[in-house]
Design a protein around this motif. Sequence first.
Motif, mmCIF file in Angstrom:
data_model
loop_
_atom_site.group_PDB
_atom_site.id
_atom_site.type_symbol
_atom_site.label_atom_id
_atom_site.label_comp_id
_atom_site.label_asym_id
_atom_site.label_seq_id
_atom_site.Cartn_x
_atom_site.Cartn_y
_atom_site.Cartn_z
ATOM 1 N N VAL A 17 0.882 -1.224 0.102
ATOM 2 C CA VAL A 17 0.137 -0.021 0.095
ATOM 3 C C VAL A 17 0.747 1.180 0.084
ATOM 4 O O VAL A 17 1.993 1.384 0.773
ATOM 5 C CB VAL A 17 -0.880 0.014 1.278
ATOM 6 C CG1 VAL A 17 -1.675 1.155 1.245
ATOM 7 C CG2 VAL A 17 -1.853 -1.191 1.269
ATOM 8 N N SER A 18 0.379 2.336 -0.954
ATOM 9 C CA SER A 18 1.276 3.256 -0.769
ATOM 10 C C SER A 18 0.397 4.712 -0.437
ATOM 11 O O SER A 18 -0.924 4.568 -0.624
ATOM 12 C CB SER A 18 1.909 3.720 -2.250
ATOM 13 O OG SER A 18 1.131 3.889 -3.169
ATOM 14 N N TYR A 19 0.987 5.552 -0.054
ATOM 15 C CA TYR A 19 0.054 7.050 0.483
ATOM 16 C C TYR A 19 -0.167 7.678 -0.964
ATOM 17 O O TYR A 19 0.546 7.424 -2.063
ATOM 18 C CB TYR A 19 1.112 7.762 1.220
ATOM 19 C CG TYR A 19 1.320 7.225 2.442
ATOM 20 C CD1 TYR A 19 0.388 7.081 3.508
ATOM 21 C CD2 TYR A 19 2.677 6.801 2.934
ATOM 22 C CE1 TYR A 19 0.776 6.800 4.658
ATOM 23 C CE2 TYR A 19 2.883 6.307 4.445
ATOM 24 C CZ TYR A 19 2.023 6.265 5.218
ATOM 25 O OH TYR A 19 2.148 5.693 6.315
ATOM 26 N N PRO A 20 -1.310 8.263 -0.937
ATOM 27 C CA PRO A 20 -1.641 9.157 -2.149
ATOM 28 C C PRO A 20 -0.632 9.960 -2.827
ATOM 29 O O PRO A 20 0.115 10.492 -1.898
ATOM 30 C CB PRO A 20 -2.986 9.940 -1.673
ATOM 31 C CG PRO A 20 -3.389 8.973 -0.512
ATOM 32 C CD PRO A 20 -2.312 8.285 0.249
ATOM 33 N N GLY A 21 -0.311 10.024 -4.175
ATOM 34 C CA GLY A 21 0.633 10.896 -4.566
ATOM 35 C C GLY A 21 1.990 10.235 -4.596
ATOM 36 O O GLY A 21 2.994 10.674 -4.922
ATOM 37 N N HIS A 22 2.271 8.839 -3.971
ATOM 38 C CA HIS A 22 3.547 8.119 -3.930
ATOM 39 C C HIS A 22 3.348 6.821 -4.551
ATOM 40 O O HIS A 22 2.445 6.289 -4.851
ATOM 41 C CB HIS A 22 3.723 8.011 -2.463
ATOM 42 C CG HIS A 22 4.140 9.158 -1.779
ATOM 43 N ND1 HIS A 22 3.182 9.988 -1.055
ATOM 44 C CD2 HIS A 22 5.430 9.712 -1.378
ATOM 45 C CE1 HIS A 22 3.650 10.957 -0.512
ATOM 46 N NE2 HIS A 22 4.813 11.072 -0.521
ATOM 47 N N GLU A 23 4.434 6.391 -5.136
ATOM 48 C CA GLU A 23 4.513 5.128 -5.845
ATOM 49 C C GLU A 23 5.480 4.126 -5.066
ATOM 50 O O GLU A 23 6.468 4.582 -4.286
ATOM 51 C CB GLU A 23 5.236 5.470 -7.312
ATOM 52 C CG GLU A 23 4.460 5.955 -8.330
ATOM 53 C CD GLU A 23 5.238 5.999 -9.630
ATOM 54 O OE1 GLU A 23 6.085 5.102 -9.788
ATOM 55 O OE2 GLU A 23 4.620 6.778 -10.658
#
Length: 96
Positions: A77-83
Amino acid sequence: MTQKGRDVNAQADVKRHAGTDLVAFFASLTNHAIHLGVGQNLQFDNIITNVGSADNQHDGAFIAPVSGVYVFMSTLVSYPGHEDHFRLVCNGKLFA
């Protein structure tokens, strides 16, 4: 279930399957902000089950102690705006 309860259950599983080639590994990360560099092994910090001692938590490598079929599952799972990127490597071969 508490960690102590998990340890007792895991020990009971090992005793029940003593003398067999049983391998079971289940772990998670409690540090959700971990950042690894390219090509680094993931070292789990919450080992729940390690029957057969196939996972080496010191270097993050899973070494199959017996031949057979192994199933690996993960959730990334990644944070919004991150890859985030994840690669599974077996004997030096990259699995996509």
